[in-house]
Scaffold this motif. Structure first.
Motif, short mmCIF file in Angstrom:
data_model
loop_
_atom_site.label_atom_id
_atom_site.label_comp_id
_atom_site.label_asym_id
_atom_site.label_seq_id
_atom_site.Cartn_x
_atom_site.Cartn_y
_atom_site.Cartn_z
N LYS A 162 -13.12 -6.82 -12.87
CA LYS A 162 -11.84 -7.53 -12.88
C LYS A 162 -10.78 -6.58 -12.34
CE LYS A 162 -13.22 -10.08 -16.96
NZ LYS A 162 -13.04 -10.26 -18.40
N ASP A 163 -9.70 -7.14 -11.80
CA ASP A 163 -8.63 -6.29 -11.27
C ASP A 163 -8.07 -5.35 -12.33
OD1 ASP A 163 -8.78 -7.18 -8.68
OD2 ASP A 163 -7.17 -8.63 -8.87
N ALA A 164 -8.03 -5.81 -13.58
CA ALA A 164 -7.52 -4.96 -14.65
C ALA A 164 -8.44 -3.78 -14.92
CB ALA A 164 -7.33 -5.79 -15.93
N GLU A 165 -9.73 -3.91 -14.63
CA GLU A 165 -10.69 -2.83 -14.86
C GLU A 165 -10.76 -1.87 -13.68
OE1 GLU A 165 -13.98 -5.30 -17.45
OE2 GLU A 165 -14.06 -5.41 -15.27
N LEU A 166 -10.57 -2.38 -12.51
CA LEU A 166 -10.71 -1.58 -11.30
C LEU A 166 -9.56 -1.93 -10.36
CD1 LEU A 166 -12.60 0.42 -9.85
CD2 LEU A 166 -13.82 -1.55 -8.92
N GLY A 167 -8.42 -1.30 -10.58
CA GLY A 167 -7.23 -1.61 -9.78
C GLY A 167 -7.47 -1.27 -8.32
N GLN A 168 -7.28 -2.25 -7.47
CA GLN A 168 -7.58 -2.06 -6.04
C GLN A 168 -6.32 -2.16 -5.17
OE1 GLN A 168 -10.15 -5.37 -5.88
NE2 GLN A 168 -11.85 -4.35 -6.88
N GLU A 169 -5.16 -2.16 -5.79
CA GLU A 169 -3.92 -2.38 -5.05
C GLU A 169 -3.71 -1.39 -3.91
OE1 GLU A 169 -4.15 -2.38 -8.41
OE2 GLU A 169 -3.93 -4.54 -8.66
N GLU A 170 -3.98 -0.11 -4.16
CA GLU A 170 -3.80 0.89 -3.11
C GLU A 170 -4.71 0.63 -1.92
OE1 GLU A 170 -1.55 3.44 -2.80
OE2 GLU A 170 -0.62 2.45 -4.51
N VAL A 171 -5.92 0.20 -2.21
CA VAL A 171 -6.89 -0.05 -1.14
C VAL A 171 -6.48 -1.28 -0.33
CG1 VAL A 171 -9.31 -0.54 -0.63
CG2 VAL A 171 -8.72 1.01 -2.47
N TYR A 172 -5.87 -2.25 -0.97
CA TYR A 172 -5.48 -3.47 -0.26
C TYR A 172 -4.66 -3.12 0.98
CZ TYR A 172 -6.66 -5.95 -4.59
OH TYR A 172 -7.29 -6.45 -5.70
N LYS A 173 -3.66 -2.26 0.80
CA LYS A 173 -2.79 -1.89 1.92
C LYS A 173 -3.59 -1.17 3.02
CE LYS A 173 0.21 -0.57 -1.41
NZ LYS A 173 0.96 0.49 -1.99
N PHE A 174 -4.44 -0.26 2.61
CA PHE A 174 -5.21 0.55 3.54
C PHE A 174 -6.23 -0.29 4.32
CE2 PHE A 174 -9.21 3.05 3.93
CZ PHE A 174 -8.80 3.95 4.89
N MET A 175 -6.88 -1.24 3.65
CA MET A 175 -7.97 -2.00 4.25
C MET A 175 -7.53 -3.24 5.04
SD MET A 175 -10.62 -0.22 3.70
CE MET A 175 -11.98 -1.29 4.05
N THR A 176 -6.27 -3.60 4.97
CA THR A 176 -5.80 -4.75 5.75
C THR A 176 -6.06 -4.51 7.24
OG1 THR A 176 -4.15 -5.31 4.10
CG2 THR A 176 -3.79 -6.18 6.31
N ALA A 177 -5.93 -3.27 7.67
CA ALA A 177 -6.20 -2.95 9.08
C ALA A 177 -7.66 -3.20 9.44
CB ALA A 177 -5.84 -1.50 9.36
N VAL A 178 -8.56 -3.10 8.47
CA VAL A 178 -9.99 -3.31 8.72
C VAL A 178 -10.33 -4.79 8.75
CG1 VAL A 178 -12.31 -2.91 7.82
CG2 VAL A 178 -10.60 -1.09 7.70
N PHE A 179 -9.90 -5.53 7.72
CA PHE A 179 -10.28 -6.93 7.59
C PHE A 179 -9.29 -7.90 8.24
CE2 PHE A 179 -12.62 -4.98 4.08
CZ PHE A 179 -13.88 -5.51 4.31
N GLY A 180 -8.03 -7.48 8.39
CA GLY A 180 -7.02 -8.34 9.00
C GLY A 180 -6.12 -9.01 7.97
N LYS A 181 -5.05 -9.60 8.47
CA LYS A 181 -4.07 -10.29 7.61
C LYS A 181 -4.69 -11.53 6.97
CE LYS A 181 -0.12 -8.09 8.53
NZ LYS A 181 0.58 -7.41 7.48
N GLY A 182 -4.40 -11.73 5.70
CA GLY A 182 -4.86 -12.91 5.00
C GLY A 182 -6.33 -12.91 4.62
#
Length: 124
Positions: free
Chosen positions: A80-100
């Protein structure tokens, strides 16, 4: 799978979780950055050999946690997001997967997309 983890990591209940072991192939402060830039796969292989499926490489104060293999990946895709915070990765990985896509979408859509990814990555 690569994750950026804050320190310390806590559950929703405020319980501190133990962090993965740190693989430190380089100079203090710079950490594994030089080796990772020169030979990224070799740096991951060395970290895996020394610490197993889950380990962290510190690079210029940023901690990148690697989950290698299907069992370690399962931890990521089922957490769950509360167990494994992924917010920092979201910004970094948008370049890999794309917007949305995956990391750049609301939690409910991201959850659906993770299920698709998790199903697609299973070996059984």
């Amino acid at each position: 799978i690569i994750l950026g983890a804050p320190s310390p990591v806590k559950t929703e209940e405020g319980k501190c979780l133990s962090l993965p072991p740190v693989f430190s192939p380089g100079i203090p402060l710079i950490g594994g950055l030089v080796e990772f830039i020169k030979h990224p796969l070799e740096a991951v292989r060395k970290g895996y050999k020394k610490h197993g499926d889950i380990f962290t490489i510190s690079m210029l104060g940023k901690r990148l946690t690697f989950l290698v293999g299907p069992k370690a990946g399962e931890v990521f895709f089922s957490a769950k997001d509360a167990e494994l915070g992924q917010e920092e990765v979201y910004k970094f990985m948008t370049a890999v997967f794309g917007k949305g896509v995956v990391y750049d979408c609301p939690a409910n859509i991201r959850s659906q997309q993770f299920r698709f990814l998790g199903t697609g990555l299973k070996t059984e």
